[in-house]
Each structure stands twice: as structure tokens, then as C-alpha cells.
Design an enzyme around this catalytic site. Structure first.
Site, PDB file in Angstrom:
ATOM      1  N   SER A 113       0.829  -1.209   0.000  1.00  0.00           N
ATOM      2  CA  SER A 113       0.000   0.000   0.000  1.00  0.00           C
ATOM      3  C   SER A 113       0.865   1.261   0.000  1.00  0.00           C
ATOM      4  O   SER A 113       2.015   1.255   0.428  1.00  0.00           O
ATOM      5  CB  SER A 113      -0.905   0.011   1.231  1.00  0.00           C
TER       6      SER A 113
HETATM    7  N1  SAH Z   1      -0.390  -5.037   4.184  1.00  0.00           N
HETATM    8  C1  SAH Z   1       0.267  -5.019   2.892  1.00  0.00           C
HETATM    9  C2  SAH Z   1      -0.711  -4.879   1.752  1.00  0.00           C
HETATM   10  C3  SAH Z   1      -0.911  -6.171   1.062  1.00  0.00           C
HETATM   11  S1  SAH Z   1      -2.109  -6.132  -0.247  1.00  0.00           S
HETATM   12  C4  SAH Z   1       1.279  -3.872   2.913  1.00  0.00           C
HETATM   13  O1  SAH Z   1       1.959  -3.696   3.882  1.00  0.00           O
HETATM   14  O2  SAH Z   1       1.439  -3.183   1.957  1.00  0.00           O
HETATM   15  C5  SAH Z   1      -3.443  -7.004   0.513  1.00  0.00           C
HETATM   16  C6  SAH Z   1      -3.220  -8.451   0.801  1.00  0.00           C
HETATM   17  O3  SAH Z   1      -4.459  -8.955   1.304  1.00  0.00           O
HETATM   18  C7  SAH Z   1      -2.848  -9.330  -0.380  1.00  0.00           C
HETATM   19  O4  SAH Z   1      -1.624  -9.942  -0.141  1.00  0.00           O
HETATM   20  C8  SAH Z   1      -3.978 -10.356  -0.450  1.00  0.00           C
HETATM   21  O5  SAH Z   1      -3.557 -11.666  -0.807  1.00  0.00           O
HETATM   22  C9  SAH Z   1      -4.495 -10.326   0.980  1.00  0.00           C
HETATM   23  N2  SAH Z   1      -5.853 -10.841   1.184  1.00  0.00           N
HETATM   24  C10 SAH Z   1      -6.970 -10.683   0.412  1.00  0.00           C
HETATM   25  N3  SAH Z   1      -8.012 -11.346   0.952  1.00  0.00           N
HETATM   26  C11 SAH Z   1      -7.547 -11.932   2.106  1.00  0.00           C
HETATM   27  C12 SAH Z   1      -8.125 -12.756   3.104  1.00  0.00           C
HETATM   28  N4  SAH Z   1      -9.405 -13.150   3.057  1.00  0.00           N
HETATM   29  N5  SAH Z   1      -7.344 -13.171   4.129  1.00  0.00           N
HETATM   30  C13 SAH Z   1      -6.040 -12.810   4.208  1.00  0.00           C
HETATM   31  N6  SAH Z   1      -5.432 -12.048   3.295  1.00  0.00           N
HETATM   32  C14 SAH Z   1      -6.163 -11.611   2.258  1.00  0.00           C
END
Ligand code: SAH
Length: 269
Positions: A113
């Protein structure tokens, strides 16, 4: 909001191109060291050389200045973001963009993000809590682990869940060097929350669905706050939703600004 503007990190080596004037000696004669400079610039574009200065105080301070300029002022959040090396969470080919305010790909169609969005969501989540609170936090969507590392600076314990095994493993690798003994990574479906460590004083989701899964509010402690992106029922847009569990156990919901997150999916992969 543009993500690639003047606050981009500058390469320490800046080459002023010599323009050839008629009759003048060629640039290579005037600047015999030029090929070395060119090679250094090419290297710095391809990898993360020590000379790029990503570990330097100045590069991170510029990002913090930009966050402040956007009205993100909670000293707890700024200190936590100063402490975490964002470049250690992205591929080396992208590392020279790590301190710009931009999201970046982390593989499998997911993204790390934008720093300003990370800061905004954490600031919202911390707002009801006193400065010295020893918080228990839950993150849904570990991705590369960056936000989990920021949250770990701010809390007694963080649980972070990821549904994609390769990203769960990648985050573990990225986080190993930081030795955060208050961070627990879980491979699973974050829609179910993580009951063994509940209740949580703060819950933050990095992926947006069409509803707020009931497990999240069930696992929210009295006085706790959840912050998550959610589709607003309009034309595919998402907004930030804040849900507070009040001292009497009731829930209060408010809607905030528009955001853009990857989808919250069900099950694991
Ligand atoms: N927190 C991260 C952002 C990752 S993007 C950062 O520091 O930038 C969002 C993530 O959410 C993705 O890796 C995706 O696989 C995960 N995601 C989506 N649905 C999910 C679920 N039901 N349970 C766990 N993770 C999930």
C-alpha cells in the site's frame, strides 16, 4: 495525487550532460571518468547499491515530511514509519521508488500500500487509544509484511493474516532481519479473523470486500476500533469504514474517504 513528483529520492550521482559545441573537444575527452559515472548510474537503476542511500536518514525524512504535509501528524505513526525500512519489502528493481508515496507490485497481482494510506489507516485506528496503550492488533492481508512491521512498532502484539502462501512466506523472509518478537504471521483466511488471540484493540484490513466479516467485529475489544476498505455499493468504488466497539459493547460505524485496495477474497490459495 501524483506518486512520482519532486519528492522522489535523488541519485547521489547526477550527471550534467555536456553538450558538444562545434570545435570543442568531445565530452569523453573533457570527462575521462564519464564511462565510470555512466556505469554507476546504470547499476543504481538496476539494483539497490549502497550508494543510493536508501538506509539514509534523509530519504525517509523526505517521506515523513510529505506525510506531514498531507495532514498525517500522529507522532506515534510517524515514528513507526521512520523506523521501518520500506525498501526492504519490495523487489530490488523497485527499491529506488520505496520512499515515494506510491503503491508498488509485490507479486501475485497484489501491492504494497501507499505510505500515506498506511499512515492514514493506522492513525484512524489509534485515535481512540491513549499514547502509552499496550495494544493488541490484527491485520488482514500481510502481503509483503511492511504494514505488519509498522504496526509491530506500535503495539504489544500484532497478528497478521495472509491467504496466499507465497506472500506469507515472502513476508516471513522480509521480516526475519527485523526480529520483531511481538509479530505473529498466520497463513489463513483473514475473513475469519484469528480467534486464538482475540479480542483485539485494533483491526486493520488491507483488502476490501462488499461487507465487513462478522468475525472482525466479534473479535473487537470494547474501546477497540476497526478500519477497513469496503465497497460502498456505488460504481465499484471503495471507502474507508471505521467501526468502534463502545464500552457498553454496542457498535458504531462511520464512513470516510474513497480508497482503492485489492479485493478481499475468501478461502486460502
Ligand atoms: N499489508 C500489505 C498490503 C498487502 S495487499 C502492505 O503492507 O502493503 C493485501 C493483501 O491482502 C494481499 O496480499 C492479499 O492476498 C491479501 N488478502 C486478500 N483477501 C484476504 C483474506 N481473506 N485473508 C487474508 N489475506 C487476504
Amino acid at each position: 495525487m501524483s506518486s512520482r513528483d519532486s519528492a522522489a529520492p535523488k541519485f547521489p550521482l547526477r550527471l550534467d550532460r555536456l553538450t558538444g559545441t562545434p570545435g570543442a573537444a568531445p565530452a569523453s575527452v573533457l570527462r575521462p571518468q564519464r564511462p565510470l559515472h555512466d556505469a554507476a548510474v546504470a547499476r543504481s537503476r538496476a539494483a539497490v547499491p549502497a550508494g543510493l542511500g536508501l538506509d539514509s536518514h534523509g530519504v525517509r525524512e523526505r517521506l515523513l515530511e510529505r506525510l506531514r504535509a498531507e495532514g498525517l501528524v500522529d507522532p506515534r505513526v510517524l515514528a513507526a514509519m521512520r523506523a521501518v525500512p520500506r525498501h526492504a519489502f519490495v523487489d530490488t528493481a523497485l527499491a529506488n521508488q520505496a520512499y515515494e508515496d506510491t503503491s508498488l507490485p509485490i507479486g501475485l497481482g497484489q501491492t504494497i500500500s501507499k505510505p500515506s494510506v498506511v499512515a492514514r489507516m493506522i492513525e484512524l485506528m489509534l485515535a481512540p487509544h491513549a499514547p502509552q496503550s499496550r495494544l493488541r492488533l490484527l491485520e488482514i492481508g500481510t502481503g509483503c509484511g511492511y504494514q505488519a512491521a509498522v504496526l509491530a512498532q506500535l503495539s504489544r502484539q500484532v497478528v497478521s493474516i495472509e491467504r496466499l502462501k507465497p506472500l506469507h512466506d515472502k513476508a516471513r523472509g522480509n521480516l526475519a532481519a527485523l526480529r520483531l518478537d511481538n509479530l505473529r504471521l498466520v497463513y489463513g483466511d483473514g475473513r475469519l479473523g484469528h480467534a486464538p488471540n482475540a479480542p483485539y484493540d485494533g483491526i486493520i484490513a488491507a483488502a476490501g470486500g462488499h461487507d465487513i466479516p462478522p468475525a472482525w467485529t466479534e473479535q473487537l475489544a470494547p474501546g477497540g476500533r476497526l478500519v477497513a476498505p469496503m465497497h460502498d455499493g456505488g460504481e465499484g468504488g471503495q471507502v474507508l469504514v471505521v467501526i468502534d466497539r463502545l464500552a457498553d459493547g454496542s457498535l458504531r460505524r462511520s464512513m470516510h474517504e474513497a480508497v482503492r485496495f485489492v479485493p478481499l477474497k475468501s478461502g486460502i490459495d
